[in-house]
Scaffold this motif. Structure first.
Motif, PDB file in Angstrom:
ATOM      1  N   MET A 107      39.405  -3.770 -28.805  1.00 32.57           N
ATOM      2  CA  MET A 107      40.359  -2.650 -28.758  1.00 32.57           C
ATOM      3  C   MET A 107      41.143  -2.458 -30.156  1.00 32.57           C
ATOM      4  O   MET A 107      41.363  -1.363 -30.613  1.00 32.57           O
ATOM      5  N   PHE A 108      41.354  -3.426 -30.785  1.00 39.01           N
ATOM      6  CA  PHE A 108      42.057  -3.447 -32.127  1.00 39.01           C
ATOM      7  C   PHE A 108      41.001  -2.585 -33.205  1.00 39.01           C
ATOM      8  O   PHE A 108      41.350  -1.827 -33.712  1.00 39.01           O
ATOM      9  N   ILE A 109      39.680  -2.939 -32.958  1.00 35.90           N
ATOM     10  CA  ILE A 109      38.678  -2.465 -33.927  1.00 35.90           C
ATOM     11  C   ILE A 109      38.562  -0.905 -33.692  1.00 35.90           C
ATOM     12  O   ILE A 109      38.501  -0.069 -34.576  1.00 35.90           O
ATOM     13  N   LEU A 110      38.404  -0.493 -32.372  1.00 30.09           N
ATOM     14  CA  LEU A 110      38.276   0.838 -31.880  1.00 30.09           C
ATOM     15  C   LEU A 110      39.576   1.853 -32.443  1.00 30.09           C
ATOM     16  O   LEU A 110      39.383   2.827 -33.008  1.00 30.09           O
ATOM     17  N   MET A 111      40.715   1.136 -32.226  1.00 34.31           N
ATOM     18  CA  MET A 111      41.951   1.696 -32.469  1.00 34.31           C
ATOM     19  C   MET A 111      42.054   2.094 -34.234  1.00 34.31           C
ATOM     20  O   MET A 111      42.401   2.935 -34.571  1.00 34.31           O
ATOM     21  N   PHE A 112      41.400   0.990 -34.811  1.00 32.52           N
ATOM     22  CA  PHE A 112      41.401   1.307 -36.183  1.00 32.52           C
ATOM     23  C   PHE A 112      40.657   2.344 -36.662  1.00 32.52           C
ATOM     24  O   PHE A 112      41.063   3.102 -37.520  1.00 32.52           O
ATOM     25  N   LEU A 113      39.414   2.474 -36.194  1.00 35.55           N
ATOM     26  CA  LEU A 113      38.387   3.418 -36.492  1.00 35.55           C
ATOM     27  C   LEU A 113      39.163   4.860 -36.039  1.00 35.55           C
ATOM     28  O   LEU A 113      39.001   5.916 -36.832  1.00 35.55           O
ATOM     29  N   SER A 114      39.804   4.866 -35.036  1.00 37.54           N
ATOM     30  CA  SER A 114      40.337   6.217 -34.661  1.00 37.54           C
ATOM     31  C   SER A 114      41.633   6.660 -35.537  1.00 37.54           C
ATOM     32  O   SER A 114      41.639   7.853 -35.611  1.00 37.54           O
ATOM     33  N   GLY A 115      41.961   5.933 -36.399  1.00 38.15           N
ATOM     34  CA  GLY A 115      43.051   6.292 -37.299  1.00 38.15           C
ATOM     35  C   GLY A 115      42.524   6.736 -38.563  1.00 38.15           C
ATOM     36  O   GLY A 115      43.267   7.000 -39.569  1.00 38.15           O
ATOM     37  N   ILE A 116      41.414   6.737 -38.742  1.00 41.12           N
ATOM     38  CA  ILE A 116      40.683   7.194 -40.063  1.00 41.12           C
ATOM     39  C   ILE A 116      41.287   8.748 -40.132  1.00 41.12           C
ATOM     40  O   ILE A 116      41.398   8.962 -41.540  1.00 41.12           O
ATOM     41  N   ILE A 117      41.035   9.342 -39.394  1.00 40.15           N
ATOM     42  CA  ILE A 117      41.360  10.862 -39.480  1.00 40.15           C
ATOM     43  C   ILE A 117      42.968  11.042 -40.042  1.00 40.15           C
ATOM     44  O   ILE A 117      42.835  11.816 -41.264  1.00 40.15           O
ATOM     45  N   PRO A 118      43.877  10.516 -39.104  1.00 36.73           N
ATOM     46  CA  PRO A 118      45.020  10.856 -39.852  1.00 36.73           C
ATOM     47  C   PRO A 118      45.427  10.067 -41.025  1.00 36.73           C
ATOM     48  O   PRO A 118      46.078  10.694 -41.910  1.00 36.73           O
ATOM     49  N   GLY A 119      44.793   9.033 -41.531  1.00 37.15           N
ATOM     50  CA  GLY A 119      44.920   8.445 -42.696  1.00 37.15           C
ATOM     51  C   GLY A 119      44.403   9.430 -44.082  1.00 37.15           C
ATOM     52  O   GLY A 119      45.177   9.674 -44.799  1.00 37.15           O
ATOM     53  N   LEU A 120      43.151   9.979 -43.605  1.00 35.10           N
ATOM     54  CA  LEU A 120      42.508  10.897 -44.586  1.00 35.10           C
ATOM     55  C   LEU A 120      43.404  11.971 -44.850  1.00 35.10           C
ATOM     56  O   LEU A 120      43.534  12.578 -45.847  1.00 35.10           O
ATOM     57  N   LEU A 121      43.638  12.680 -43.655  1.00 35.25           N
ATOM     58  CA  LEU A 121      44.316  14.022 -43.909  1.00 35.25           C
ATOM     59  C   LEU A 121      45.912  13.923 -44.183  1.00 35.25           C
ATOM     60  O   LEU A 121      46.175  14.855 -44.990  1.00 35.25           O
ATOM     61  N   ASN A 122      46.458  12.894 -43.801  1.00 29.58           N
ATOM     62  CA  ASN A 122      47.950  12.828 -44.335  1.00 29.58           C
ATOM     63  C   ASN A 122      47.952  12.677 -45.801  1.00 29.58           C
ATOM     64  O   ASN A 122      48.899  13.287 -46.433  1.00 29.58           O
ATOM     65  N   ALA A 123      47.033  11.980 -46.346  1.00 28.99           N
ATOM     66  CA  ALA A 123      46.960  11.743 -47.715  1.00 28.99           C
ATOM     67  C   ALA A 123      46.570  12.994 -48.450  1.00 28.99           C
ATOM     68  O   ALA A 123      47.032  13.349 -49.658  1.00 28.99           O
TER      69      ALA A 123
END
Length: 404
Positions: A107-123
């Motif tokens: 669950m931790f790894i999948l949640m980590f992957l799910s957060g790539i989009i907001p990480g890239l876009l917020n920047a």
């Protein structure tokens, strides 16, 4: 090349760009905060400790810690559309396949992957939107953009418990992000027709200029404290209301969603009020003081007063962030050329606050005492105002005074 040398060709298509960017963050936040709404099921099902639950909840933002910095420099070099499009693929996989997770680490790894989009876009949001919207609209535009966070969290907290199973909620979120990825590929454009090309340089050059700006670091630290406060409330409040106030999961989720509903409204009216006053810094500081007070009172007050105080806290919490997020395009030393790298630094500090302040600072100090927990969360919001005092005043009155 500074923002003073870059002129935006105003096009009606800019609203399409804003809509797709908004929808991308909205979907990502829905997926992340499904976990908060389902904490009462997920914690026992995966036999998680409080610390493990906190790490799962904030794992999407940990992706931002890892990728925001390089994402900004990559976007300055190769363009926001390409960088974010690749990130979407990983987030689709992470969001959708959470339904099949059997262990905490899965669950931790999948949640980590799910957060790539907001990480890239917020920047890179300020860079992309700044290419389409004139500088005088950036406060309002970032306010609309930031509403996507509040709307995503609100929808997740208010509706996730209505799904028949945890798995069905996760699958629905995965399908939603896949659909928005298709829209991103089809509709996003880097800049309006006829807009000048920005200079292409080695990635290190972009990072060097952004890193030398103390104002970039101050904005990042201010937003770091904001995210620590935001995650403390939105991530832990539903479970706290369920455990210590005896509310049902649906009621607890609704009560917590009042904060994010207030944030939605605050993120829109905050820039409007700031524009009317012609001030940014001296508007944010008193908002932070009053907001921190409302945050503390919202937990310690009688239950009958909670809904109104949660809403007021959210209203005030939503006001400063859009203006702070617009700073990369407003700072003379940054502008459109270096906005991606500056946004990467700011985004990294932002998610550092979201991931580490609740889990590694607030939770160990507070333990199971939620009064201490939410007091510290409120003080984090106060810290945003203190850091903002050291930023330059970039409101319209100050800008006009410098020109005169």
């Amino acid at each position: 090349m500074s923002d003073n040398n870059y002129k935006v060709n105003v096009s009606p298509y800019r609203w399409v760009i804003l809509l797709i960017v908004w929808a991308s963050i909205f979907a990502a936040l829905v997926a992340q905060f499904q976990v908060a709404a389902l904490a009462y099921k997920i914690i026992p099902a995966f036999k998680m400790t409080t610390g493990q639950y906190s790490m799962v909840l904030t794992a999407p933002m940990l992706a931002g810690v890892c990728f925001s910095l390089v994402a900004g420099a990559l976007a300055d070099r190769f363009g926001v559309k390409r960088v974010v499009a690749v990130g979407f693929v990983f987030s689709i996989v992470g969001t959708f396949f959470r339904y099949a997770a059997d262990t905490y680490w899965e669950m931790f790894i999948l949640m980590f992957l799910s957060g790539i989009i907001p990480g890239l876009l917020n920047a890179n949001a300020a860079k992309l939107l700044g290419a389409w919207f004139p500088k005088e609209q950036m406060g309002l535009v970032m306010g609309i953009y930031f509403k996507s966070n509040g709307m995503g969290i609100t929808v997740a907290l208010a509706t996730t418990a209505l799904f028949p199973t945890t798995q069905s909620a996760f699958i629905a979120a995965g399908i939603l992000i896949f659909a928005i990825w298709i829209l991103w590929l089809l509709l996003i454009k880097a800049k309006p027709e006829g807009a000048p090309e920005l200079p292409v340089m080695p990635m290190a050059n972009y990072m060097s200029v952004a890193a030398k700006s103390k104002n970039v670091w101050l904005v990042g630290i201010a937003l770091m404290f904001f995210m620590g406060s935001s995650m403390a409330f939105s991530g832990f409040l539903p479970n706290a209301l369920h455990d210590q106030r005896g509310m049902s999961p649906v009621t607890a989720g609704f009560m917590a969603s009042l904060i994010t509903f207030g944030t939605i409204i605050g993120s829109l009216i905050g820039p409007i009020i700031s524009d009317k006053l012609g001030r940014i810094k001296y508007f944010i500081v008193p908002v932070a003081v009053i907001g921190a007070t409302a945050g503390y009172l919202s937990w310690v007050s009688p239950q009958s007063n909670m809904p109104a105080l949660f809403f007021v806290f959210g209203l005030l919490a939503g006001m400063p962030t859009p203006m702070l997020m617009a700073f990369p395009m407003l700072l003379p030393e940054i502008g459109p050329v270096y906005a991606g790298s500056a946004g990467g630094i700011i985004g990294t500090l932002q998610v550092v606050g979201a991931v580490f302040i609740p889990a590694l600072v607030i939770a160990p100090i507070a333990g199971q005492n939620y009064t201490i927990f939410f007091t510290l969360g409120s003080l984090c919001f106060l810290a945003l105002g203190i850091v903002t005092l050291f930023l330059p005043e970039l409101g319209t009155k100050a800008t006009k005074a410098k020109l005169n």
